[in-house]
Design a protein around this motif. Structure first.
Motif, PDB file in Angstrom:
ATOM      1  N   LEU A 172       0.834  -1.210   0.000  1.00 20.24           N
ATOM      2  CA  LEU A 172       0.000   0.000   0.000  1.00 20.24           C
ATOM      3  C   LEU A 172       0.867   1.257   0.000  1.00 20.24           C
ATOM      4  O   LEU A 172       0.538   2.247  -0.670  1.00 20.24           O
ATOM      5  N   ALA A 173       1.949   1.254   0.737  1.00 19.74           N
ATOM      6  CA  ALA A 173       2.854   2.407   0.756  1.00 19.74           C
ATOM      7  C   ALA A 173       3.449   2.650  -0.623  1.00 19.74           C
ATOM      8  O   ALA A 173       3.556   3.797  -1.080  1.00 19.74           O
ATOM      9  N   ALA A 174       3.823   1.578  -1.308  1.00 20.68           N
ATOM     10  CA  ALA A 174       4.380   1.715  -2.656  1.00 20.68           C
ATOM     11  C   ALA A 174       3.328   2.246  -3.624  1.00 20.68           C
ATOM     12  O   ALA A 174       3.619   3.108  -4.467  1.00 20.68           O
ATOM     13  N   ALA A 175       2.101   1.747  -3.509  1.00 24.08           N
ATOM     14  CA  ALA A 175       1.028   2.228  -4.381  1.00 24.08           C
ATOM     15  C   ALA A 175       0.708   3.683  -4.084  1.00 24.08           C
ATOM     16  O   ALA A 175       0.423   4.469  -5.006  1.00 24.08           O
ATOM     17  N   ARG A 176       0.736   4.053  -2.810  1.00 26.62           N
ATOM     18  CA  ARG A 176       0.457   5.444  -2.426  1.00 26.62           C
ATOM     19  C   ARG A 176       1.459   6.393  -3.054  1.00 26.62           C
ATOM     20  O   ARG A 176       1.112   7.514  -3.442  1.00 26.62           O
ATOM     21  N   ALA A 177       2.725   5.970  -3.162  1.00 26.56           N
ATOM     22  CA  ALA A 177       3.758   6.817  -3.753  1.00 26.56           C
ATOM     23  C   ALA A 177       3.517   7.051  -5.236  1.00 26.56           C
ATOM     24  O   ALA A 177       3.930   8.085  -5.784  1.00 26.56           O
ATOM     25  N   ARG A 178       2.841   6.107  -5.901  1.00 29.33           N
ATOM     26  CA  ARG A 178       2.600   6.222  -7.346  1.00 29.33           C
ATOM     27  C   ARG A 178       1.251   6.861  -7.681  1.00 29.33           C
ATOM     28  O   ARG A 178       1.072   7.367  -8.783  1.00 29.33           O
ATOM     29  N   HIS A 179       0.298   6.795  -6.745  1.00 29.14           N
ATOM     30  CA  HIS A 179      -1.066   7.238  -7.051  1.00 29.14           C
ATOM     31  C   HIS A 179      -1.535   8.230  -5.988  1.00 29.14           C
ATOM     32  O   HIS A 179      -1.921   7.840  -4.880  1.00 29.14           O
ATOM     33  N   PRO A 180      -1.538   9.517  -6.302  1.00 35.34           N
ATOM     34  CA  PRO A 180      -1.942  10.532  -5.313  1.00 35.34           C
ATOM     35  C   PRO A 180      -3.406  10.421  -4.918  1.00 35.34           C
ATOM     36  O   PRO A 180      -3.808  10.982  -3.897  1.00 35.34           O
ATOM     37  N   GLU A 181      -4.223   9.697  -5.697  1.00 37.31           N
ATOM     38  CA  GLU A 181      -5.639   9.518  -5.347  1.00 37.31           C
ATOM     39  C   GLU A 181      -5.828   8.589  -4.157  1.00 37.31           C
ATOM     40  O   GLU A 181      -6.904   8.531  -3.561  1.00 37.31           O
ATOM     41  N   LEU A 182      -4.790   7.830  -3.811  1.00 32.01           N
ATOM     42  CA  LEU A 182      -4.914   6.773  -2.814  1.00 32.01           C
ATOM     43  C   LEU A 182      -4.658   7.294  -1.404  1.00 32.01           C
ATOM     44  O   LEU A 182      -3.661   7.980  -1.134  1.00 32.01           O
ATOM     45  N   ARG A 183      -5.580   6.958  -0.501  1.00 35.43           N
ATOM     46  CA  ARG A 183      -5.409   7.169   0.935  1.00 35.43           C
ATOM     47  C   ARG A 183      -5.406   5.795   1.608  1.00 35.43           C
ATOM     48  O   ARG A 183      -6.101   4.883   1.146  1.00 35.43           O
ATOM     49  N   VAL A 184      -4.661   5.651   2.693  1.00 36.37           N
ATOM     50  CA  VAL A 184      -4.534   4.353   3.356  1.00 36.37           C
ATOM     51  C   VAL A 184      -4.839   4.514   4.845  1.00 36.37           C
ATOM     52  O   VAL A 184      -4.258   5.369   5.524  1.00 36.37           O
ATOM     53  N   LEU A 185      -5.745   3.687   5.336  1.00 36.87           N
ATOM     54  CA  LEU A 185      -6.049   3.597   6.760  1.00 36.87           C
ATOM     55  C   LEU A 185      -5.745   2.168   7.211  1.00 36.87           C
ATOM     56  O   LEU A 185      -5.788   1.234   6.409  1.00 36.87           O
ATOM     57  N   ARG A 186      -5.478   2.004   8.496  1.00 40.48           N
ATOM     58  CA  ARG A 186      -5.109   0.670   8.975  1.00 40.48           C
ATOM     59  C   ARG A 186      -5.730   0.385  10.329  1.00 40.48           C
ATOM     60  O   ARG A 186      -5.710   1.237  11.229  1.00 40.48           O
ATOM     61  N   HIS A 187      -6.320  -0.802  10.478  1.00 41.49           N
ATOM     62  CA  HIS A 187      -6.741  -1.306  11.783  1.00 41.49           C
ATOM     63  C   HIS A 187      -5.546  -1.975  12.449  1.00 41.49           C
ATOM     64  O   HIS A 187      -4.857  -2.787  11.815  1.00 41.49           O
ATOM     65  N   ARG A 188      -5.304  -1.680  13.708  1.00 37.21           N
ATOM     66  CA  ARG A 188      -4.179  -2.318  14.404  1.00 37.21           C
ATOM     67  C   ARG A 188      -4.350  -3.823  14.475  1.00 37.21           C
ATOM     68  O   ARG A 188      -3.366  -4.581  14.472  1.00 37.21           O
ATOM     69  N   GLU A 189      -5.607  -4.274  14.594  1.00 38.58           N
ATOM     70  CA  GLU A 189      -5.893  -5.703  14.560  1.00 38.58           C
ATOM     71  C   GLU A 189      -7.132  -5.908  13.703  1.00 38.58           C
ATOM     72  O   GLU A 189      -7.935  -4.991  13.500  1.00 38.58           O
TER      73      GLU A 189
END
Length: 247
Positions: A56-73
């Protein structure tokens, strides 16, 4: 990134341990939604333990439209969808599964079906044809969908399809519980909105194995089905609110 007022569509994708599917699916979503700009993509990583965060981090670097959220578990697919919808900036929200089985090429058609139906249409529900889940899971899903349809009378052949487009404001009116996403047609109708449908072509997952999907099985979801039936029976009339004059 455009602000909330500028974005019309948010594409929410819940994922758990889907590292190999992130990059190709994000590319497909960006291409499919190009005519709908400005849009955003909101991935919710539901506690993955593989390489999903790095992908997801790699995709975020290539696509400014992408936001990423994460559940700890891991909290489940419905919780991941809800996290994404709460964070979404768009008036309309599209959802799809993160394994590649849902083709994002159908998102513009679902958006068109919903908007053309007018403001009282709350949900455009995709209905899969050419299921690729395997014979056993497909049979289980058909039985569950058949029983659900007879009990809830939601006029939807396939509520388990992850491809949906709905009005964010309508979703926020729905009672939240685990497996909510599989009962959305009945609950949207309960709020006084109607549901439109469109066939979408299913395809095999890109890589890996399924991490969600157990609620396709009737014996797992029977309590949820009973609960939704109770909610519908308890809702008698949806108020039609008008602006009153001032004395």
């Amino acid at each position: 990134m455009p602000d909330r007022e500028a974005i019309r569509l948010s594409v929410v994708v819940p994922v758990k341990n889907e590292a190999g599917n992130i990059a190709p699916l994000v590319v497909e979503i960006v291409a499919a939604c190009a005519p709908l700009r400005p849009f955003e993509i909101v991935y919710v990583d539901d506690g993955s333990t593989d390489g999903t965060p790095a992908a997801l981090a790699a995709a975020r670097a290539r696509h400014p439209e992408l936001r990423v959220l994460r559940h700890r578990e891991s909290c489940g697919q419905s919780a991941a969808v809800r996290t994404g919808v709460l964070a979404a900036r768009g008036e309309l929200v599209a959802t799809l599964d993160g394994d590649g089985q849902n083709d994002p090429a159908f998102i513009p058609a679902l958006v068109a079906v919903l908007t053309e139906a007018g403001p009282q249409a709350g949900l455009a529900q995709g209905q899969r044809i050419g299921r690729k889940d395997g014979r056993l899971k497909t049979i289980q899903s058909r039985i569950a969908n058949g029983v659900r349809g007879r009990i809830l009378q939601d006029a939807t052949r396939d509520t388990g399809c992850g491809l949906k487009v709905f009005r964010r404001a309508v979703y926020l009116r729905l009672p939240y519980f685990d497996a909510l996403h599989r009962f959305m047609p009945a609950l949207v109708a309960r709020e006084g909105f109607f549901v439109v449908h469109a066939d979408v072509v299913d395809r095999p997952r890109f890589t890996g194995r399924s991490n969600y999907g157990l609620f396709d099985r009737l014996w797992v979801g029977i309590l949820d089905l009973a609960g939704v039936w109770w909610l519908i029976r308890r809702r008698r009339r949806v108020p039609q609110v008008e602006q009153g004059g001032m004395e």
